[in-house]
Scaffold this motif. Sequence first.
Motif, PDB file in Angstrom:
ATOM      1  N   LEU A  43       0.835  -1.206   0.000  1.00 41.67           N
ATOM      2  CA  LEU A  43       0.000   0.000   0.000  1.00 41.67           C
ATOM      3  C   LEU A  43       0.866   1.251   0.000  1.00 41.67           C
ATOM      4  CD1 LEU A  43      -2.926   1.217   0.381  1.00 41.67           C
ATOM      5  CD2 LEU A  43      -2.434   1.179   2.838  1.00 41.67           C
ATOM      6  N   GLU A  44       1.919   1.241   0.791  1.00 42.50           N
ATOM      7  CA  GLU A  44       2.827   2.381   0.868  1.00 42.50           C
ATOM      8  C   GLU A  44       3.488   2.646  -0.480  1.00 42.50           C
ATOM      9  OE1 GLU A  44       6.235   3.876   3.990  1.00 42.50           O
ATOM     10  OE2 GLU A  44       6.185   1.756   3.437  1.00 42.50           O
ATOM     11  N   ARG A  45       3.965   1.593  -1.124  1.00 42.68           N
ATOM     12  CA  ARG A  45       4.625   1.746  -2.424  1.00 42.68           C
ATOM     13  C   ARG A  45       3.674   2.293  -3.482  1.00 42.68           C
ATOM     14  NH1 ARG A  45       6.729  -3.393  -1.119  1.00 42.68           N
ATOM     15  NH2 ARG A  45       5.181  -4.355  -2.497  1.00 42.68           N
ATOM     16  N   GLU A  46       2.453   1.815  -3.470  1.00 47.36           N
ATOM     17  CA  GLU A  46       1.518   2.133  -4.548  1.00 47.36           C
ATOM     18  C   GLU A  46       0.788   3.455  -4.355  1.00 47.36           C
ATOM     19  OE1 GLU A  46       0.568  -2.540  -5.703  1.00 47.36           O
ATOM     20  OE2 GLU A  46      -1.033  -1.258  -4.912  1.00 47.36           O
ATOM     21  N   THR A  47       0.678   3.936  -3.115  1.00 45.92           N
ATOM     22  CA  THR A  47      -0.125   5.137  -2.867  1.00 45.92           C
ATOM     23  C   THR A  47       0.634   6.274  -2.209  1.00 45.92           C
ATOM     24  OG1 THR A  47      -0.853   4.481  -0.656  1.00 45.92           O
ATOM     25  CG2 THR A  47      -2.138   3.647  -2.532  1.00 45.92           C
ATOM     26  N   GLY A  48       1.783   5.988  -1.609  1.00 44.49           N
ATOM     27  CA  GLY A  48       2.486   7.001  -0.846  1.00 44.49           C
ATOM     28  C   GLY A  48       1.951   7.189   0.555  1.00 44.49           C
ATOM     29  N   ALA A  49       1.015   6.331   0.974  1.00 41.25           N
ATOM     30  CA  ALA A  49       0.523   6.400   2.351  1.00 41.25           C
ATOM     31  C   ALA A  49       1.622   5.989   3.313  1.00 41.25           C
ATOM     32  CB  ALA A  49      -0.686   5.490   2.523  1.00 41.25           C
ATOM     33  N   ALA A  50       1.607   6.573   4.504  1.00 41.56           N
ATOM     34  CA  ALA A  50       2.438   6.058   5.583  1.00 41.56           C
ATOM     35  C   ALA A  50       1.739   4.841   6.169  1.00 41.56           C
ATOM     36  CB  ALA A  50       2.649   7.126   6.649  1.00 41.56           C
ATOM     37  N   VAL A  51       2.498   3.947   6.786  1.00 40.82           N
ATOM     38  CA  VAL A  51       1.894   2.728   7.321  1.00 40.82           C
ATOM     39  C   VAL A  51       2.468   2.421   8.698  1.00 40.82           C
ATOM     40  CG1 VAL A  51       1.429   1.760   5.041  1.00 40.82           C
ATOM     41  CG2 VAL A  51       3.605   1.240   6.167  1.00 40.82           C
ATOM     42  N   PHE A  52       1.688   1.670   9.471  1.00 39.83           N
ATOM     43  CA  PHE A  52       2.116   1.257  10.808  1.00 39.83           C
ATOM     44  C   PHE A  52       1.500  -0.100  11.089  1.00 39.83           C
ATOM     45  CE2 PHE A  52       2.381   0.978  15.354  1.00 39.83           C
ATOM     46  CZ  PHE A  52       3.486   1.737  15.711  1.00 39.83           C
ATOM     47  N   ALA A  53       2.339  -1.106  11.322  1.00 37.06           N
ATOM     48  CA  ALA A  53       1.847  -2.452  11.601  1.00 37.06           C
ATOM     49  C   ALA A  53       1.485  -2.575  13.074  1.00 37.06           C
ATOM     50  CB  ALA A  53       2.896  -3.490  11.225  1.00 37.06           C
ATOM     51  N   ALA A  54       0.255  -3.003  13.346  1.00 40.74           N
ATOM     52  CA  ALA A  54      -0.197  -3.127  14.730  1.00 40.74           C
ATOM     53  C   ALA A  54      -1.359  -4.099  14.802  1.00 40.74           C
ATOM     54  CB  ALA A  54      -0.635  -1.770  15.287  1.00 40.74           C
ATOM     55  N   ASP A  55      -1.430  -4.824  15.898  1.00 44.69           N
ATOM     56  CA  ASP A  55      -2.571  -5.664  16.230  1.00 44.69           C
ATOM     57  C   ASP A  55      -3.433  -4.858  17.203  1.00 44.69           C
ATOM     58  OD1 ASP A  55      -4.389  -7.447  17.302  1.00 44.69           O
ATOM     59  OD2 ASP A  55      -2.955  -9.076  17.534  1.00 44.69           O
ATOM     60  N   LEU A  56      -4.595  -4.433  16.746  1.00 43.37           N
ATOM     61  CA  LEU A  56      -5.411  -3.512  17.525  1.00 43.37           C
ATOM     62  C   LEU A  56      -6.172  -4.187  18.662  1.00 43.37           C
ATOM     63  CD1 LEU A  56      -6.703  -1.091  14.761  1.00 43.37           C
ATOM     64  CD2 LEU A  56      -4.659  -0.927  16.198  1.00 43.37           C
ATOM     65  N   THR A  57      -5.955  -5.471  18.864  1.00 38.39           N
ATOM     66  CA  THR A  57      -6.478  -6.105  20.076  1.00 38.39           C
ATOM     67  C   THR A  57      -5.451  -6.087  21.195  1.00 38.39           C
ATOM     68  OG1 THR A  57      -5.738  -8.357  19.491  1.00 38.39           O
ATOM     69  CG2 THR A  57      -7.900  -7.649  18.676  1.00 38.39           C
ATOM     70  N   ARG A  58      -4.263  -5.538  20.922  1.00 38.54           N
ATOM     71  CA  ARG A  58      -3.181  -5.473  21.909  1.00 38.54           C
ATOM     72  C   ARG A  58      -2.971  -4.031  22.355  1.00 38.54           C
ATOM     73  NH1 ARG A  58       0.813  -9.146  22.328  1.00 38.54           N
ATOM     74  NH2 ARG A  58       2.333  -7.444  22.352  1.00 38.54           N
ATOM     75  N   ARG A  59      -3.153  -3.786  23.627  1.00 38.07           N
ATOM     76  CA  ARG A  59      -2.981  -2.427  24.172  1.00 38.07           C
ATOM     77  C   ARG A  59      -1.594  -1.873  23.876  1.00 38.07           C
ATOM     78  NH1 ARG A  59      -5.837   1.826  25.927  1.00 38.07           N
ATOM     79  NH2 ARG A  59      -7.237   0.433  27.070  1.00 38.07           N
ATOM     80  N   ALA A  60      -0.562  -2.716  23.968  1.00 42.91           N
ATOM     81  CA  ALA A  60       0.799  -2.236  23.723  1.00 42.91           C
ATOM     82  C   ALA A  60       0.960  -1.740  22.295  1.00 42.91           C
ATOM     83  CB  ALA A  60       1.818  -3.344  24.018  1.00 42.91           C
ATOM     84  N   ASP A  61       0.349  -2.415  21.338  1.00 42.97           N
ATOM     85  CA  ASP A  61       0.434  -1.986  19.939  1.00 42.97           C
ATOM     86  C   ASP A  61      -0.293  -0.658  19.731  1.00 42.97           C
ATOM     87  OD1 ASP A  61       1.694  -4.411  19.623  1.00 42.97           O
ATOM     88  OD2 ASP A  61       0.547  -4.994  17.841  1.00 42.97           O
ATOM     89  N   ILE A  62      -1.450  -0.506  20.347  1.00 42.40           N
ATOM     90  CA  ILE A  62      -2.200   0.752  20.212  1.00 42.40           C
ATOM     91  C   ILE A  62      -1.433   1.902  20.853  1.00 42.40           C
ATOM     92  CG2 ILE A  62      -4.280   1.969  20.955  1.00 42.40           C
ATOM     93  CD1 ILE A  62      -5.858  -0.555  20.438  1.00 42.40           C
TER      94      ILE A  62
END
Length: 261
Positions: A43-62
């Motif tokens: 997605l980042e390569r194709e659109t120029g969006a910034a990205v962040f990998a996270a599991d949103l069921t994990r408080r530490a990731d959020i």
Amino acid sequence: MANRRAVVTGASSGIGEATARALRVAGWDVVGVARRADRLQQLERETGAAVFAADLTRRADIDALALWLSETGPVDALVHVAGGARGTDTVEGGSQDDWTWMFEVNVLSTQMIVQALLPQLRRAAREGGHADTVFVTSTAAQVAYPGGGGYNAAKAAESMLVKALRLELNGEPIRVVEIAPGMVNTPEFTLNRLGGDSAAADRVYEGVEAPLVAADVADVIVYAVDAPGHVNLDLVTMRPVAQSAQHLLARGPLRTRGDQA
């Protein structure tokens, strides 16, 4: 003026990915959030969006996401798409693991990300006049159906959370928008729900003329956040024309009454 920045969850596939792409086309800065880093990199390569990998069921990731966002720019909009369904069991035969998972990804993750990002949304509203929150729920939140009890319950809970949030933010320039799609042809969602059974997933859409696709929902989300700041789309229920109600789905070509077979 700098572009407004939107955080889009569930951005590695389906409605989330389509929304991230549509917002980029509309001129927004986008941060795409999902678990799968490889899909986010594409997605980042194709659109120029910034990205962040996270599991949103994990408080530490959020918490890590919130910290990174605070260090890299404003959060003018939260578009929370991440969610999902597992199984088509009856209430009596339901899997506790599946139900727990559905509540974690649809309800608890929503509460945690709102809690984490509201301070930044408030800051953006003070500086830019308003901020936006958009939540993708489902018509499953509105009408129960056999085999949908777990998903019905989870999405109804998420919808109530959104409605309560709108009341709690009354008087603040933060819009709270709920988008509730009906049948959307997002194969990955259906495959996940049906345990990877591709034949069963194909049958869900078989014979349905023009079900919604992810881009249709993304179009509505882009309209909602680009509408004048005083306009709030409290709830948008959207279905394909072939689906008149949750339980009433036409299979086969759509015809007017005067058409010949």
